[in-house]
Design a protein around this motif. Structure first.
Motif, mmCIF file in Angstrom:
data_model
loop_
_atom_site.group_PDB
_atom_site.id
_atom_site.type_symbol
_atom_site.label_atom_id
_atom_site.label_comp_id
_atom_site.label_asym_id
_atom_site.label_seq_id
_atom_site.Cartn_x
_atom_site.Cartn_y
_atom_site.Cartn_z
ATOM 1 N N MET A 118 -9.694 -18.698 46.917
ATOM 2 C CA MET A 118 -11.116 -19.039 46.908
ATOM 3 C C MET A 118 -11.811 -18.694 45.592
ATOM 4 O O MET A 118 -12.915 -19.168 45.330
ATOM 5 C CB MET A 118 -11.822 -18.337 48.066
ATOM 6 C CG MET A 118 -11.451 -18.896 49.433
ATOM 7 S SD MET A 118 -11.947 -20.617 49.662
ATOM 8 C CE MET A 118 -13.713 -20.414 49.941
ATOM 9 N N TYR A 119 -11.181 -17.893 44.746
ATOM 10 C CA TYR A 119 -11.821 -17.533 43.478
ATOM 11 C C TYR A 119 -11.957 -18.731 42.552
ATOM 12 O O TYR A 119 -12.987 -18.926 41.911
ATOM 13 C CB TYR A 119 -11.003 -16.445 42.773
ATOM 14 C CG TYR A 119 -11.319 -15.047 43.224
ATOM 15 C CD1 TYR A 119 -12.101 -14.205 42.457
ATOM 16 C CD2 TYR A 119 -10.821 -14.559 44.421
ATOM 17 C CE1 TYR A 119 -12.385 -12.909 42.864
ATOM 18 C CE2 TYR A 119 -11.088 -13.273 44.842
ATOM 19 C CZ TYR A 119 -11.873 -12.447 44.067
ATOM 20 O OH TYR A 119 -12.150 -11.170 44.477
ATOM 21 N N ASN A 120 -10.885 -19.496 42.396
ATOM 22 C CA ASN A 120 -10.879 -20.574 41.405
ATOM 23 C C ASN A 120 -10.412 -21.902 41.992
ATOM 24 O O ASN A 120 -9.883 -22.747 41.271
ATOM 25 C CB ASN A 120 -9.980 -20.189 40.223
ATOM 26 C CG ASN A 120 -10.641 -19.184 39.302
ATOM 27 O OD1 ASN A 120 -11.641 -19.477 38.642
ATOM 28 N ND2 ASN A 120 -10.090 -17.976 39.252
ATOM 29 N N PHE A 121 -10.634 -22.093 43.307
ATOM 30 C CA PHE A 121 -10.187 -23.333 43.936
ATOM 31 C C PHE A 121 -10.887 -24.546 43.329
ATOM 32 O O PHE A 121 -10.345 -25.659 43.347
ATOM 33 C CB PHE A 121 -10.425 -23.285 45.445
ATOM 34 C CG PHE A 121 -9.568 -24.248 46.220
ATOM 35 C CD1 PHE A 121 -8.258 -23.931 46.534
ATOM 36 C CD2 PHE A 121 -10.063 -25.472 46.645
ATOM 37 C CE1 PHE A 121 -7.451 -24.812 47.244
ATOM 38 C CE2 PHE A 121 -9.273 -26.365 47.363
ATOM 39 C CZ PHE A 121 -7.954 -26.033 47.663
ATOM 40 N N THR B 75 -10.450 -29.976 38.302
ATOM 41 C CA THR B 75 -9.933 -30.092 36.934
ATOM 42 C C THR B 75 -8.513 -30.641 36.951
ATOM 43 O O THR B 75 -8.167 -31.529 36.171
ATOM 44 C CB THR B 75 -9.952 -28.714 36.241
ATOM 45 O OG1 THR B 75 -11.249 -28.143 36.326
ATOM 46 C CG2 THR B 75 -9.529 -28.833 34.789
ATOM 47 N N ALA B 76 -7.683 -30.109 37.852
ATOM 48 C CA ALA B 76 -6.286 -30.546 37.938
ATOM 49 C C ALA B 76 -6.196 -32.032 38.272
ATOM 50 O O ALA B 76 -5.386 -32.762 37.688
ATOM 51 C CB ALA B 76 -5.544 -29.714 38.981
ATOM 52 N N ALA C 252 -8.007 -29.950 49.834
ATOM 53 C CA ALA C 252 -7.283 -30.537 48.703
ATOM 54 C C ALA C 252 -7.408 -32.058 48.721
ATOM 55 O O ALA C 252 -7.619 -32.689 47.676
ATOM 56 C CB ALA C 252 -5.812 -30.125 48.753
ATOM 57 N N LYS C 253 -7.301 -32.651 49.904
ATOM 58 C CA LYS C 253 -7.405 -34.108 50.001
ATOM 59 C C LYS C 253 -8.795 -34.589 49.626
ATOM 60 O O LYS C 253 -8.951 -35.656 49.013
ATOM 61 C CB LYS C 253 -7.045 -34.553 51.415
ATOM 62 C CG LYS C 253 -5.575 -34.314 51.772
ATOM 63 C CD LYS C 253 -5.295 -34.623 53.230
ATOM 64 C CE LYS C 253 -3.864 -34.289 53.617
ATOM 65 N NZ LYS C 253 -3.608 -34.493 55.061
ATOM 66 N N VAL C 254 -9.812 -33.806 49.972
ATOM 67 C CA VAL C 254 -11.177 -34.160 49.578
ATOM 68 C C VAL C 254 -11.294 -34.218 48.056
ATOM 69 O O VAL C 254 -11.983 -35.076 47.498
ATOM 70 C CB VAL C 254 -12.188 -33.149 50.170
ATOM 71 C CG1 VAL C 254 -13.572 -33.354 49.582
ATOM 72 C CG2 VAL C 254 -12.228 -33.260 51.690
ATOM 73 N N PHE C 255 -10.593 -33.312 47.368
ATOM 74 C CA PHE C 255 -10.604 -33.301 45.902
ATOM 75 C C PHE C 255 -9.799 -34.461 45.313
ATOM 76 O O PHE C 255 -9.884 -34.718 44.112
ATOM 77 C CB PHE C 255 -10.010 -31.987 45.387
ATOM 78 C CG PHE C 255 -10.984 -30.846 45.321
ATOM 79 C CD1 PHE C 255 -11.815 -30.682 44.218
ATOM 80 C CD2 PHE C 255 -11.067 -29.920 46.345
ATOM 81 C CE1 PHE C 255 -12.700 -29.620 44.139
ATOM 82 C CE2 PHE C 255 -11.951 -28.851 46.281
ATOM 83 C CZ PHE C 255 -12.779 -28.698 45.170
ATOM 84 N N GLY C 256 -8.987 -35.120 46.122
ATOM 85 C CA GLY C 256 -8.105 -36.174 45.621
ATOM 86 C C GLY C 256 -6.707 -35.687 45.324
ATOM 87 O O GLY C 256 -5.908 -36.410 44.724
ATOM 88 N N SER D 130 4.848 -35.830 45.109
ATOM 89 C CA SER D 130 3.615 -36.593 45.360
ATOM 90 C C SER D 130 3.028 -37.234 44.112
ATOM 91 O O SER D 130 2.273 -38.196 44.197
ATOM 92 C CB SER D 130 2.560 -35.683 46.000
ATOM 93 O OG SER D 130 2.083 -34.724 45.053
ATOM 94 N N GLY D 131 3.350 -36.694 42.936
ATOM 95 C CA GLY D 131 2.742 -37.203 41.715
ATOM 96 C C GLY D 131 1.307 -36.759 41.526
ATOM 97 O O GLY D 131 0.586 -37.311 40.691
ATOM 98 N N LYS D 132 0.883 -35.765 42.301
ATOM 99 C CA LYS D 132 -0.485 -35.258 42.221
ATOM 100 C C LYS D 132 -0.467 -33.728 42.190
ATOM 101 O O LYS D 132 0.534 -33.112 42.591
ATOM 102 C CB LYS D 132 -1.291 -35.678 43.458
ATOM 103 C CG LYS D 132 -1.503 -37.153 43.654
ATOM 104 C CD LYS D 132 -2.324 -37.368 44.934
ATOM 105 C CE LYS D 132 -2.644 -38.827 45.166
ATOM 106 N NZ LYS D 132 -3.480 -39.011 46.395
#
Length: 557
Positions: free
Chosen positions: A453-456, A461-462, A508-512, A534-536
């Motif tokens: 939760m600190y840097n999720f 960015t990823a 994670a899915k919400v972020f894409g 997955s390529g992601k």
């Protein structure tokens, strides 16, 4: 000879970026703000440098840290003044404790605003001084290039570490004379050769020893000597253990490799090293988790030879019989040459049996059918699923301790942990930096849910930058490491260690990104495989048993 008035001029901001280009900087991490926008404006038109916009300055500093550690080269981070700089500071302190040459270039309030109790105005250089090797506010444009050169020089001098300069926008917009000094003209990274007389003395100590051990650290990795140390070990019959933070300084497949020393390390190392009557530490910073800073893991009666490229680290914790400063390469080569000439062969312990015994014990701790999933099983599966050339980045916290116990090293430069700063939450952005440094190698990050939760937010960015790593989260809805300490030292009186998490896979899915939540142990290895395929950027949210805690107190074997 031209006078300065006849020489070409550029903006100080352009001059900053030109120094970075001469230093072969190809990535800059950070967030723009009022006072560093002049640098960003130059980076916009400098295609040789990839700017990675992050979601927090802390994330940017940790990315630079991970990049520097894996690339074995300096990395640059930038932020604006005031809170931009203070947000950066946790990652910069981690670079100090991890010996990472991270250069922070920040804005500072404009000259006419400074020292007037103005908005976002603090004494930034003094704030950064305790957590860097060098910190300076540049107040005039003619000093910008000189101070940046000095920052690189100091950051890359052993022991390596972060350096900081800050400069205001009014200075960055001023014109300066171009100074095109190459790095070779203002710094050297060529280390001196170790003293031959000391190497003779060490050879004599080995010849008299009955139970010698090699103990290797980061210098072996940084100078590309993992295989050379393996050859020295085979030639002499002397077993080799790694310090806790650098298990990849020795290949687990080497004939006489003992694994990592200390708490959450290898039982083989922890049983054999205390029996040694001579310990030869090579390229070593002797850390607390490897030694507990007390006799026990290292025997008080053992003679200690300590080699380091940084002389200030010798004798810092334990008194030495011989302390040697110089390049690790010259130490290993010189010792190998002398050992061959003397015909040294010091086989004294059955390393293969010790390792086999430890493997049996590790396997016995794993319950592959247990639900909720055991932390030990997760750690074991991570090593199975991560390709042998894959980079493992481990956060502070209890999950990370399990990963260290089950980690096997097949290739140098494939392991990073939070070292002596132990900053929870830094591993994820460090892993992103590591992937950017070595884009062709798989990268897996392991952390607890508290650290996640600190840097999720850096998952955005990823995704935006297509930084494909796999993030495995040990999810027990709480602070497992603090539970372990409260259980060990406070009679199991748990307090302020439980919380509720979002579904990290769904998030994670919400972020894409790719995301899976795993609740059944039989699904984990395949889930990690799908994440890599997955390529992601990918998140594997593993629901674990909160009671399978790694030891937080070292107890001798």
């Amino acid at each position: 000879m031209k006078s300065n008035s006849d020489k070409p001029k550029v903006s100080a901001a352009r001059a900053v970026v030109d120094v970075l280009l001469r230093e072969k900087i190809d990535h800059v991490f950070g967030i723009p703000g009022t006072q560093n926008l002049a640098i960003l404006d130059v980076l916009r038109e400098t295609p040789e440098v990839r700017f990675i916009l992050t979601r927090s300055e802390q994330g940017a500093a940790f990315m630079a840290h991970g990049y520097a550690r894996i690339k074995l080269a300096p990395a640059v981070v930038t932020a604006t003044e005031g809170p931009g700089l203070t947000n950066l500071s946790t990652g910069i302190a981690a670079a100090l404790k991890g010996y990472a040459p991270v250069i922070s270039i920040c804005g500072v309030q404009e000259n006419y605003m400074r020292d007037r109790d103005s908005m976002q105005d603090i004494d930034q250089a003094n704030f950064m001084r305790p957590i860097t090797k060098f910190a300076k506010t540049v107040e005039t444009p003619d000093k910008v290039q000189e101070m940046l050169r000095k920052a690189f020089r100091i950051a890359l001098t052993e022991p390596k570490g972060p350096a900081h300069i800050d400069v205001s926008s009014d200075v960055l917009h001023e014109s300066v004379v171009v100074e095109d000094q190459t790095p070779e003209s203002y710094r050297t990274t060529v280390l001196p050769v170790c003293d031959g007389a000391q190497l003779d003395q060490i050879t004599a100590l080995i010849s008299k020893a009955e139970r010698p051990v090699f103990l290797v650290g980061r210098g072996v990795i940084e100078e590309g000597l993992v295989d050379a140390v393996g050859e020295l070990s085979r030639a002499t019959g002397i077993p080799v253990a790694a310090l806790q933070y650098t298990p990849d300084a020795v290949r687990s497949t080497q004939e006489l490799a003992l694994g990592a020393l200390g708490r959450n390390g290898s039982g083989a190392a922890n049983r054999i090293v205390p029996k040694a009557d001579l310990i030869v530490a090579i390229g070593a910073h002797i850390d607390v988790f490897s030694s507990m800073f007390s006799y026990g893991i290292l025997s008080e009666s053992a003679k200690l030879v300590h080699h380091s490229s940084a002389s200030g680290q010798i004798g810092l914790v334990f008194p030495v019989t011989v302390g040697v400063t110089g390049s690790t390469r010259s130490f290993v080569a010189g010792l190998h040459e002398r050992a061959e000439q003397a015909g040294l062969k010091k086989t004294w312990v059955d390393v293969a049996q010790a390792r086999a015994d430890w493997e049996v014990e590790l396997a016995a701790k794993v319950k592959p059918e247990a639900v909720p999933i055991q932390s030990q099983f997760v750690a074991q599966t991570i090593r199975k699923a991560l390709p042998k050339n894959g980079i493992c980045v481990v956060d502070a916290g209890n999950g990370g301790k399990h990963v260290r116990s089950y980690f096997k090293s097949y290739q140098p430069g494939t392991f990073i942990c939070m070292d002596d700063w132990a900053s929870v939450g830094g591993a994820f952005p460090m892993a992103l930096g590591a992937k950017l440094a070595c884009p062709d190698q798989p990268v897996l990050c392991a952390s607890g849910d508290g650290g996640a939760m600190y840097n999720f937010g850096e998952l955005e960015t990823a995704v935006r930058e297509n930084i494909q790593i796999v993030y495995v989260i040990f999810n027990d809805n709480g602070l497992g490491n603090e539970r372990a300490f409260q259980n060990e030292r406070y009679g199991g009186r748990f307090f302020a260690v439980d919380f509720q998490n979002p579904d990290f896979a769904a998030l994670a899915k919400v972020f894409g990104a790719y995301g899976e939540q795993v609740t059944q142990p039989g699904d984990l290895e395949a889930a990690i495989g799908r994440a890599f395929a997955s390529g992601k950027p990918a998140v594997i949210d593993v629901i674990i048993d909160r009671n399978t805690l790694a030891p937080v107190v070292y107890r001798p074997e």
